[in-house]
Design an enzyme around this catalytic site. Structure first.
Site, PDB file in Angstrom:
ATOM      1  N   GLY A  78       0.906  -1.234   0.218  1.00 45.46           N
ATOM      2  CA  GLY A  78       0.018   0.011   0.087  1.00 45.46           C
ATOM      3  C   GLY A  78       0.749   1.370  -0.034  1.00 45.46           C
ATOM      4  O   GLY A  78       0.358   2.388   0.113  1.00 45.46           O
ATOM      5  N   ASP A 144       9.324 -10.335  13.975  1.00 49.83           N
ATOM      6  CA  ASP A 144      10.557 -10.511  13.883  1.00 49.83           C
ATOM      7  C   ASP A 144      11.299  -9.711  14.873  1.00 49.83           C
ATOM      8  O   ASP A 144      12.591 -10.029  15.201  1.00 49.83           O
ATOM      9  CB  ASP A 144      10.938 -10.035  12.528  1.00 49.83           C
ATOM     10  CG  ASP A 144      10.821 -10.934  11.234  1.00 49.83           C
ATOM     11  OD1 ASP A 144       9.828 -11.949  11.520  1.00 49.83           O
ATOM     12  OD2 ASP A 144      11.059 -10.579  10.185  1.00 49.83           O
ATOM     13  N   ARG A 282      13.509 -34.636   8.238  1.00 48.63           N
ATOM     14  CA  ARG A 282      12.383 -34.044   7.920  1.00 48.63           C
ATOM     15  C   ARG A 282      12.255 -32.699   8.191  1.00 48.63           C
ATOM     16  O   ARG A 282      13.052 -31.991   9.062  1.00 48.63           O
ATOM     17  CB  ARG A 282      11.200 -34.693   9.056  1.00 48.63           C
ATOM     18  CG  ARG A 282      11.065 -36.314   8.658  1.00 48.63           C
ATOM     19  CD  ARG A 282      10.354 -36.638   7.288  1.00 48.63           C
ATOM     20  NE  ARG A 282      10.080 -37.814   7.104  1.00 48.63           N
ATOM     21  CZ  ARG A 282      10.909 -38.757   6.577  1.00 48.63           C
ATOM     22  NH1 ARG A 282      12.219 -38.302   6.091  1.00 48.63           N
ATOM     23  NH2 ARG A 282      10.616 -39.944   6.396  1.00 48.63           N
TER      24      ARG A 282
END
Ligand code: F6P
Length: 374
Positions: A78, A144, A282
């Site tokens: 935006g 973060d 994994r």
């Protein structure tokens, strides 16, 4: 002191648990204590360009404290200075819509704008103030935790909780199957989530953007564990971590805005680990699960305190400033101090040193010095 009758509020960039706590505290205090009308600008700055707004009533902010996301909507596309317009044929063009944003601010009769966002959103707010004279107050946000000038941002604690719980869950299955489990967490430039969840979740290896890694010490750690009868390992990787001399791994790039979607570094590590250790590997990429859902109590409290303090800045006419946590206090700092630089993990800092003393590997050690404690 300026007379404030109507204030606008918007949330920009990626969402973070605790955004609704900020909106609620600011709106409640403004309406009930100061008789100020609060206008919600929808979907970040694009709401200002496209006049998507909604006058908030007390009922709109009731019951939103435990809700994740933002009741105002958000976007990371935006920016009014580089506004992305979608044309009828589906193509896009970028234009400077900042003057339109300014006009709409005036048409809405706003006396100031409270902008809740990360460094990108705060940089836009700062430009709107310096180039168009918009009176803005900032509230820093990111899971973060990498915004300079504030000790913490809300959303971080929730993300760490989610990642730590994921590690606990991965631990039991890793142990049962004698596997290496890689958990990839968010953190573009800063490894705060990886570091904190790795320590909380008892990881064996933590890879963060601030410490470029080599595979040798990581492999040595897995072998050291195998040699003492632990044929499983837990590795936390920040999405922005990269090998020494290598690049970050990203999934896609927005051609118009240049925004990179990071992710996938673990998938590059997995085959190497399998080949060099003989163990099954994994990968779990935690992704937006870290951002969605109910905020933990710490984030609700921080969001609430930020909202109240932001209103104080508005009432005192402290435009161009943002709220910031400094120790136990919610302070104010010029928005400039929070933009164009990030708060990164110090590779020589206390928590990294503490983790190292427990035998946690960061990928920059000499492989022959890597030990497994116990
Ligand atoms: O900046 C916060 C963050 O959660 C980053 O850790 C992550 O790379 C990014 O947002 C993801 O953004 P998006 O919502 O565009 O996928």
């Amino acid at each position: 002191m300026s007379e404030i009758r109507r204030l606008g509020i918007l949330t920009g960039g990626g969402d973070a648990p605790g955004l609704n706590a900020v909106i609620r505290s600011l709106a409640k205090a403004a309406m009930t204590r100061h008789n100020i009308r609060v206008v919600g600008v929808m979907d970040g700055f694009s709401g200002l360009v496209e006049m998507k707004t909604r006058e908030l009533e007390l009922g709109d902010v009731r019951g939103i404290l435990p809700r994740g996301g933002t009741i105002l909507g958000t976007t990371n596309r935006g920016n009014p200075f580089k506004y992305v317009e979608r044309l009828a044929d589906g193509s896009e063009r970028v234009l400077d819509a900042s003057a339109i944003a300014k006009q709409n601010f005036e048409r809405l009769g706003l006396d100031c704008l409270v902008v809740i966002g990360g460094d990108g959103t705060l940089a836009i707010a700062h430009r709107l103030m310096t180039e168009h004279g918009l009176p803005v107050v900032g509230v820093p946000k990111t899971i973060d935790n990498d915004i300079a000038a504030t000790d913490r941002t809300f959303g971080f604690a929730t993300a760490v909780e989610v990642a730590s719980e994921a590690l606990d869950r991965l631990h039991t299955t890793a142990e049962s199957h004698h596997r290496i489990m890689l958990l990839e967490v968010m953190g573009r430039e800063a490894g705060w989530i990886a570091l904190h969840s790795g320590v909380a979740g008892g990881a064996d290896v933590i890879l963060i953007p601030e410490i470029p890694f080599r595979m040798e010490p990581v492999i040595a750690k897995v072998w050291a564990r195998q040699n003492r009868g632990c044929p499983f390992s837990i590795i936390v990787v920040a999405e922005g971590a990269c090998p020494k001399g290598g690049d970050q791994v990203f999934q896609s790039r927005d051609e118009t805005t240049g925004w990179k979607r990071l992710g996938g570094v673990s998938y590059q590590l997995a085959p190497v680990l399998k080949e060099k250790t003989g163990l099954e590997v994994r990968v779990t990429v935690l992704g937006h699960i870290q951002r969605g859902g109910t905020p933990c109590a710490i984030d609700r409290i921080l969001g609430t305190a930020f909202g109240c303090r932001a209103l104080e800045l508005v009432l005192a006419g402290r435009f161009g400033h943002m709220v910031a946590l400094r120790g136990e206090r919610i302070d104010e700092v010029p928005i400039e101090q929070a933009i164009n630089r990030l708060k990164l993990v110090d590779p020589a800092g206390q928590l990294v040193s503490c983790a190292r003393s427990l035998g946690i590997v960061f990928g920059n050690e000499n492989a022959d010095e890597v030990l497994d404690n116990e």
